[in-house]
Design a protein around this motif. Structure first.
Motif, short mmCIF file in Angstrom:
data_model
loop_
_atom_site.label_atom_id
_atom_site.label_comp_id
_atom_site.label_asym_id
_atom_site.label_seq_id
_atom_site.Cartn_x
_atom_site.Cartn_y
_atom_site.Cartn_z
N ARG A 77 0.82 -1.26 0.06
CA ARG A 77 0.05 -0.15 0.10
C ARG A 77 0.80 1.16 -0.04
O ARG A 77 0.72 2.16 -0.65
N GLN A 78 1.88 1.35 0.77
CA GLN A 78 2.95 2.36 0.86
C GLN A 78 3.37 2.58 -0.46
O GLN A 78 3.54 3.85 -1.00
N ALA A 130 2.08 1.85 -3.26
CA ALA A 130 1.19 2.32 -4.31
C ALA A 130 0.88 3.66 -4.06
O ALA A 130 0.61 4.43 -4.96
N GLU A 131 0.79 4.17 -2.86
CA GLU A 131 0.62 5.62 -2.45
C GLU A 131 1.89 6.45 -2.99
O GLU A 131 1.64 7.50 -3.61
N ARG A 172 1.26 6.70 -6.69
CA ARG A 172 0.08 7.49 -6.87
C ARG A 172 0.60 9.10 -6.91
O ARG A 172 0.24 9.89 -7.54
N ALA A 173 1.35 9.26 -5.86
CA ALA A 173 2.06 10.78 -5.49
C ALA A 173 2.88 11.02 -6.87
O ALA A 173 3.03 12.48 -7.25
N ARG A 205 -1.48 5.83 -10.82
CA ARG A 205 -2.13 4.82 -10.03
C ARG A 205 -1.97 3.40 -10.32
O ARG A 205 -1.98 3.13 -11.72
N ARG A 261 -1.03 -4.08 -8.66
CA ARG A 261 -0.90 -4.25 -7.07
C ARG A 261 -0.46 -5.82 -6.68
O ARG A 261 0.33 -5.95 -5.86
N ARG A 301 2.50 4.79 8.05
CA ARG A 301 1.21 5.24 7.51
C ARG A 301 0.55 6.41 8.26
O ARG A 301 -0.16 7.28 7.61
N GLN A 326 2.32 9.40 6.67
CA GLN A 326 1.54 9.53 5.39
C GLN A 326 0.42 10.14 5.46
O GLN A 326 -0.03 11.01 4.53
N ALA A 327 -0.53 9.50 6.28
CA ALA A 327 -1.70 10.11 6.44
C ALA A 327 -1.78 11.66 6.78
O ALA A 327 -2.34 12.46 6.26
N ASP A 360 -0.67 13.64 3.69
CA ASP A 360 -1.61 13.68 2.62
C ASP A 360 -2.59 14.70 3.04
O ASP A 360 -3.00 15.77 2.20
#
Length: 309
Positions: free
Chosen positions: A114-115, A117-118, A121-122, A126, A132, A228, A231-232, A235
């Motif tokens: 997930r990290q 993938a983020e 995306r950044a 995507r 994935r 996470r 990162q949240a 974001d």
């Protein structure tokens, strides 16, 4: 690419270039590769240019794995260490210990994917569900296979890695069935003190390896939770900054529109002022001529009146 003196510096140059290239998003990879190869060739680094040109574009999943390694070097180092600890622990654990570590391994792989993938995306891309899955497959391979771990550690994956069919759990006999650790006997019925001592040392070693693997897995999970959370927060800060930026842009646009309107009004006022000044000059000239004509007429009337007398 600036040319440096000496073979070592040139080799360092091309390594840095390749590191950069394999974190370049795949859609931009070929154009960037050609640009860097051309720059090296122009600088006289023919061999380096050939090595750069030979680089192959990675898949999105491989690129995301490369990006994770380069963007999170400390966390990636822990992940590689965890893989070493898990591979060692799996060789000696019983079924219960393996089940516990398998659950932790799945949790860590899921969180780390997930990290990644983020991060992708950044960077503007995507990952699809298929990408994935390939990314998770790569991370599982890194934990399970030493060669896969070494390949990922270069940061230059071109394709996703495939984990072995089963996590390494010791040697296998000729038939291919994985070796199962012996169950601990309730009480040895026979055996010399030396053999019992050896068995005790082996059991302690397995327990120490299990404890180390559990500690490494828990540390990795804790660090991922911290990441996470961070990162949240990042974001949220980015969303707030984007909102402020959009509002500022709206205000700037409105101000520019007002400024343009003011300029147009000023230009109209300038034109009207010029027209009024022109009319004033014309009227003044006409007035002067009328006054002159009136004086001339008065003088003529006076002259004629004097003649009659």
């Amino acid at each position: 690419m600036a040319r440096k003196h000496g073979r070592t510096d040139a080799a360092s140059d091309v390594e840095d270039v390749l590191d950069e290239l394999y974190t370049t998003p795949p859609p931009d990879f070929v154009a960037r590769r050609n640009e860097l190869a051309a720059a090296a060739k122009t600088s006289g680094q023919v061999e380096e240019a050939r090595l750069i040109q030979a680089a192959r574009r990675p898949t999105l999943a491989a690129w995301a794995a490369n990006l994770l390694l380069r963007s999170q070097p400390e966390e990636s180092g822990r992940f590689l260490e965890l893989g070493r600890a898990l591979r060692e622990a799996y060789r000696t654990l019983d079924a219960e210990g393996i089940k516990e570590l398998s659950e932790q391994r799945r949790s860590i792989v899921s969180a780390l994917s997930r990290q990644a993938a983020e991060l992708a995306r950044a960077a503007g891309h995507r990952l699809s569900d298929a990408a994935r899955q390939d990314l998770e497959s790569t991370l599982r391979a890194v934990l399970a296979d030493q060669d896969a771990a070494g390949h990922w550690a270069t940061g230059r994956l071109e394709n996703a890695l495939t984990p072995p069919s089963a996590f390494p759990s010791g040697t296998a006999p000729a038939g291919g069935t994985p070796h199962k650790p012996r169950r601990r006997a309730a009480a040895p019925s026979s055996g010399t003190p030396a053999k019992n001592d050896l068995a005790d040392r082996r059991r302690r070693k397995r327990q120490e390896e299990l404890a180390q693997a559990r500690k490494a897995a828990k540390e990795a999970e804790r660090h991922l939770r911290d990441q996470r959370t961070e990162q949240a927060g990042a974001d949220a800060a980015l969303r707030r900054a984007r909102h402020r930026h959009d509002r500022a842009r709206e205000r700037e646009t409105a101000a520019e529109q007002q400024l343009q309107q003011a300029r147009e009004e000023l230009q109209r006022a300038d034109r009207e002022q010029q027209e009024a000044e022109d009319r004033l000059r014309t009227a003044a000239d006409a007035l002067a001529r009328a006054e002159q004509a009136a004086r001339a007429t008065a003088d003529e009337v006076e002259r004629l009146a004097g003649s009659d007398g």
